[in-house]
Design a protein around this motif. Sequence first.
Motif, PDB file in Angstrom:
ATOM      1  N   CYS A  13       0.904  -1.168   0.135  1.00 52.28           N
ATOM      2  CA  CYS A  13      -0.006   0.046  -0.123  1.00 52.28           C
ATOM      3  C   CYS A  13       0.874   1.282  -0.088  1.00 52.28           C
ATOM      4  O   CYS A  13       1.956   1.231   0.800  1.00 52.28           O
ATOM      5  CB  CYS A  13      -1.182   0.053   1.084  1.00 52.28           C
ATOM      6  SG  CYS A  13      -2.147  -1.205   1.102  1.00 52.28           S
ATOM      7  N   LEU A  15       0.631   5.643  -0.284  1.00 52.39           N
ATOM      8  CA  LEU A  15      -0.170   6.782  -0.316  1.00 52.39           C
ATOM      9  C   LEU A  15       0.575   8.258  -0.747  1.00 52.39           C
ATOM     10  O   LEU A  15       1.711   8.107  -0.238  1.00 52.39           O
ATOM     11  CB  LEU A  15      -0.659   7.166   1.175  1.00 52.39           C
ATOM     12  CG  LEU A  15      -1.791   8.059   1.579  1.00 52.39           C
ATOM     13  CD1 LEU A  15      -2.390   7.849   3.030  1.00 52.39           C
ATOM     14  CD2 LEU A  15      -1.324   9.460   1.568  1.00 52.39           C
ATOM     15  N   PHE A  99      -4.618   6.520  -2.350  1.00 48.84           N
ATOM     16  CA  PHE A  99      -4.341   5.564  -1.654  1.00 48.84           C
ATOM     17  C   PHE A  99      -4.179   4.229  -2.435  1.00 48.84           C
ATOM     18  O   PHE A  99      -5.293   3.812  -2.596  1.00 48.84           O
ATOM     19  CB  PHE A  99      -4.995   5.623  -0.417  1.00 48.84           C
ATOM     20  CG  PHE A  99      -4.374   4.804   0.793  1.00 48.84           C
ATOM     21  CD1 PHE A  99      -3.179   4.108   0.722  1.00 48.84           C
ATOM     22  CD2 PHE A  99      -5.013   4.419   1.855  1.00 48.84           C
ATOM     23  CE1 PHE A  99      -2.855   3.375   1.847  1.00 48.84           C
ATOM     24  CE2 PHE A  99      -4.754   3.604   2.974  1.00 48.84           C
ATOM     25  CZ  PHE A  99      -3.522   3.282   3.129  1.00 48.84           C
ATOM     26  N   CYS A 101      -3.542   0.072  -2.966  1.00 48.99           N
ATOM     27  CA  CYS A 101      -3.243  -1.226  -2.407  1.00 48.99           C
ATOM     28  C   CYS A 101      -3.529  -2.176  -3.336  1.00 48.99           C
ATOM     29  O   CYS A 101      -4.191  -2.509  -4.255  1.00 48.99           O
ATOM     30  CB  CYS A 101      -3.850  -1.495  -1.228  1.00 48.99           C
ATOM     31  SG  CYS A 101      -3.724  -0.202   0.340  1.00 48.99           S
ATOM     32  N   PRO A 106      -8.293  -0.033   0.750  1.00 46.57           N
ATOM     33  CA  PRO A 106      -7.949   1.097   1.411  1.00 46.57           C
ATOM     34  C   PRO A 106      -9.085   2.179   1.272  1.00 46.57           C
ATOM     35  O   PRO A 106     -10.197   2.291   0.669  1.00 46.57           O
ATOM     36  CB  PRO A 106      -6.777   1.797   0.412  1.00 46.57           C
ATOM     37  CG  PRO A 106      -7.299   1.303  -0.793  1.00 46.57           C
ATOM     38  CD  PRO A 106      -7.961   0.004  -0.965  1.00 46.57           C
ATOM     39  N   ILE A 108      -9.335   6.512   2.445  1.00 46.45           N
ATOM     40  CA  ILE A 108      -8.934   7.796   2.792  1.00 46.45           C
ATOM     41  C   ILE A 108      -9.589   8.891   2.804  1.00 46.45           C
ATOM     42  O   ILE A 108     -10.675   9.191   1.952  1.00 46.45           O
ATOM     43  CB  ILE A 108      -7.466   7.928   1.784  1.00 46.45           C
ATOM     44  CG1 ILE A 108      -6.547   9.220   2.247  1.00 46.45           C
ATOM     45  CG2 ILE A 108      -7.956   8.151   0.269  1.00 46.45           C
ATOM     46  CD1 ILE A 108      -5.334   9.334   1.398  1.00 46.45           C
ATOM     47  N   TYR A 206      -6.941   7.677   7.393  1.00 46.29           N
ATOM     48  CA  TYR A 206      -6.689   6.428   6.351  1.00 46.29           C
ATOM     49  C   TYR A 206      -6.970   5.277   7.308  1.00 46.29           C
ATOM     50  O   TYR A 206      -6.550   5.167   8.220  1.00 46.29           O
ATOM     51  CB  TYR A 206      -5.623   6.367   5.677  1.00 46.29           C
ATOM     52  CG  TYR A 206      -4.172   6.298   6.239  1.00 46.29           C
ATOM     53  CD1 TYR A 206      -3.571   4.996   6.582  1.00 46.29           C
ATOM     54  CD2 TYR A 206      -3.394   7.161   6.896  1.00 46.29           C
ATOM     55  CE1 TYR A 206      -2.711   4.598   7.186  1.00 46.29           C
ATOM     56  CE2 TYR A 206      -2.163   6.966   7.549  1.00 46.29           C
ATOM     57  CZ  TYR A 206      -1.741   5.789   7.728  1.00 46.29           C
ATOM     58  OH  TYR A 206      -0.738   5.436   8.405  1.00 46.29           O
TER      59      TYR A 206
END
Length: 209
Positions: A13, A15, A99, A101, A106, A108, A206
């Motif tokens: 992941c 961001l 974000f 993954c 995810p 956010i 998040y």
Amino acid sequence: MPLFKHLHISDDCNLYIWKIEEEVDYLQNHVELSDKEFEKFNGFGSESRKKEYLATRLLVQKYIAADLRIENNEHGKPFLVGSDLKISVSHTKNFAAIFVCKHSTPAIDMEYLSDRVNRIAKRFLSESELENISDQNRTFHLYQHWCAKECLIKFYGKKDVHLIDELKIHPFSPDQDTFTGEVCRNDFSESYTFKYIQFDDYLLVYSLK
């Protein structure tokens, strides 16, 4: 392109936060839009909304893959076309974030910290949640709750959810590193742990599942 921050959250992941300083024309010249994306872009009336839309797509194409496109399902949830990567998107005053993954899901949300949240607190918090809000750090604490509930909506994936009755944030103090919440519906019941980043006058919350 001013990448403000890149956080490697976990093995799969990442961001990315971008400070939007460019004009619409510059952004448009540096991003590839599908016909569907271009039609949606032209539907936005404000310059700021156009910038946010272009910024999130440019982030994906520059830092994830040049040929990836973002679309939204029938409930408005974003996804990456033809990819098994999962994405969550947020934008607020002068900033955009993605974000992404590979295995985790995810969520956010990023907000500009303003006094406005004090006027609308009763619209999204229950009485018990309001009782837990810090007197000393009220605005920040309210935004932590607001962002977390926005993340819960994104996890649930549909907009027909009641902010007060069906989205719960468990009691926590604003200086805690993590806090928890849950979606409480007959068709969906799940708990989540949230983390946050504060920078300048902004808050980003998040979570992963």
